[in-house]
Scaffold this active site. Sequence first.
Site, PDB file in Angstrom:
ATOM      1  N   MET A 159      -0.572   4.591  -2.710  1.00 24.34           N
ATOM      2  CA  MET A 159      -0.210   5.473  -1.610  1.00 24.34           C
ATOM      3  C   MET A 159       1.036   6.247  -1.959  1.00 24.34           C
ATOM      4  O   MET A 159       2.084   6.069  -1.339  1.00 24.34           O
ATOM      5  CB  MET A 159       0.067   4.605  -0.373  1.00 24.34           C
ATOM      6  CG  MET A 159      -1.118   3.747  -0.068  1.00 24.34           C
ATOM      7  SD  MET A 159      -0.844   2.780   1.420  1.00 24.34           S
ATOM      8  CE  MET A 159      -2.528   2.188   1.644  1.00 24.34           C
ATOM      9  N   PRO A 160       0.900   7.071  -2.965  1.00 28.06           N
ATOM     10  CA  PRO A 160       2.104   7.755  -3.458  1.00 28.06           C
ATOM     11  C   PRO A 160       2.584   8.843  -2.503  1.00 28.06           C
ATOM     12  O   PRO A 160       1.815   9.408  -1.731  1.00 28.06           O
ATOM     13  CB  PRO A 160       1.639   8.390  -4.772  1.00 28.06           C
ATOM     14  CG  PRO A 160       0.328   7.733  -5.101  1.00 28.06           C
ATOM     15  CD  PRO A 160      -0.266   7.326  -3.791  1.00 28.06           C
ATOM     16  N   ILE A 161       3.869   9.091  -2.579  1.00 27.52           N
ATOM     17  CA  ILE A 161       4.492  10.236  -1.909  1.00 27.52           C
ATOM     18  C   ILE A 161       5.172  11.057  -3.001  1.00 27.52           C
ATOM     19  O   ILE A 161       5.987  10.528  -3.748  1.00 27.52           O
ATOM     20  CB  ILE A 161       5.547   9.793  -0.881  1.00 27.52           C
ATOM     21  CG1 ILE A 161       4.947   8.879   0.180  1.00 27.52           C
ATOM     22  CG2 ILE A 161       6.198  11.021  -0.223  1.00 27.52           C
ATOM     23  CD1 ILE A 161       5.986   8.194   1.074  1.00 27.52           C
TER      24      ILE A 161
END
Lengths: 79, 79, 79, 79, 79, 79
Positions: free
Chosen positions: C1-3
Amino acid sequence: MPIVTIQITREGSTPGASAATAEEKAALIKGVSELLLDVLNKPLDSTFVVIDEVDTENWGRGGLPVEQYRRQQNSGSPE
Amino acid sequence: MPIVTIQITREGSTPGASAATAEEKAALIKGVSELLLDVLNKPLDSTFVVIDEVDTENWGRGGLPVEQYRRQQNSGSPE
Amino acid sequence: MPIVTIQITREGSTPGASAATAEEKAALIKGVSELLLDVLNKPLDSTFVVIDEVDTENWGRGGLPVEQYRRQQNSGSPE
Amino acid sequence: MPIVTIQITREGSTPGASAATAEEKAALIKGVSELLLDVLNKPLDSTFVVIDEVDTENWGRGGLPVEQYRRQQNSGSPE
Amino acid sequence: MPIVTIQITREGSTPGASAATAEEKAALIKGVSELLLDVLNKPLDSTFVVIDEVDTENWGRGGLPVEQYRRQQNSGSPE
Amino acid sequence: MPIVTIQITREGSTPGASAATAEEKAALIKGVSELLLDVLNKPLDSTFVVIDEVDTENWGRGGLPVEQYRRQQNSGSPE
């Protein structure tokens, strides 16, 4: 699709704890996600939360590392 | 002079790995720097990249720490 | 769940443009999301991208606001 | 001495609103500050909150600018 | 009520040091807080400083992890 | 290769000014870049500075938007 970043010092909130516990972190994640739902109607699923724990020597206030700042505040010396 | 910050959970992408490898990180740095060059004509040399690895208990989604969120998603329970 | 956060100066990459265009921003979003998929096997759907445009007077390098820095670099004067 | 950064898209949560209102922002600030007090015993006075409003064309998900992503989700087309 | 975030690579500035020392960090906190006071008249007490130390393999420039970038710069090879 | 982010409220430091001036911003960029040079021996050229101006209604302290917080502090009412 909010992103919430919570920066805290890496230290315990109760005697014997050296950092926020997994339960405390889960409570922060739950609380802030529900806040975004309540206030802005953002679905829980679309809110990301990142907790960033910062060593106390890396956190400054009043021109001092935070532990020195707190000692100064408690000693009643002028700021 | 772009700055790109990539926040990822600290976990492996392959069996046995507990975090992104140095090779994977280098591929992210190379890929994103080339993207800025291709799209916005930014020289490679002027792009800074920071990879921020976040412990899974410090990452939340759906009001839950991410590992609980994933278990919930996989179990098919209503969100 | 990268930002992924992409910070760029607010200026055009082509003559007449005063900022990145919607097409350029879409290309950044697409490119970086695909990079995370290719390198770390992150599903496209779980990557968030934020583009942060910074006014040139708010961006510094070499101890100078970026436009002064560029003039200095181009003039060949010692840094 | 927590710092909480809340990133949201710049858009209204009610018909006719084009952005979060001052009241909604105040509710976010109050709610998150009280959460830090409740969970980690941080004094209200020591929590800083920053709300960062991001234009929708600067926010991406699923490899797309967020408005395209939402249309795709709503249309039921495969992702 | 400024917040200053200083991101540096986790490495020493003197022989034998593997990271910035507590004294160096205190000097950064003091210096930047005084700068905000001098330039914008912000009281020392209202400035927060966070130092974020980034592992060198997580920092990129010129499309390369920073240690490779430095070796390339020093070797005089074309960029 | 430090990156320094300075977050300030968007307001003037002198009567009649509604925001930090270009001169004040240049002084912040110069001062913080020289600080990194003095303390950690970082070349001026390798320090990036980003100034992030935040509207006062987007900045909170003490559980309140910052302008309400200041009024409360000045009125001497209990916090």
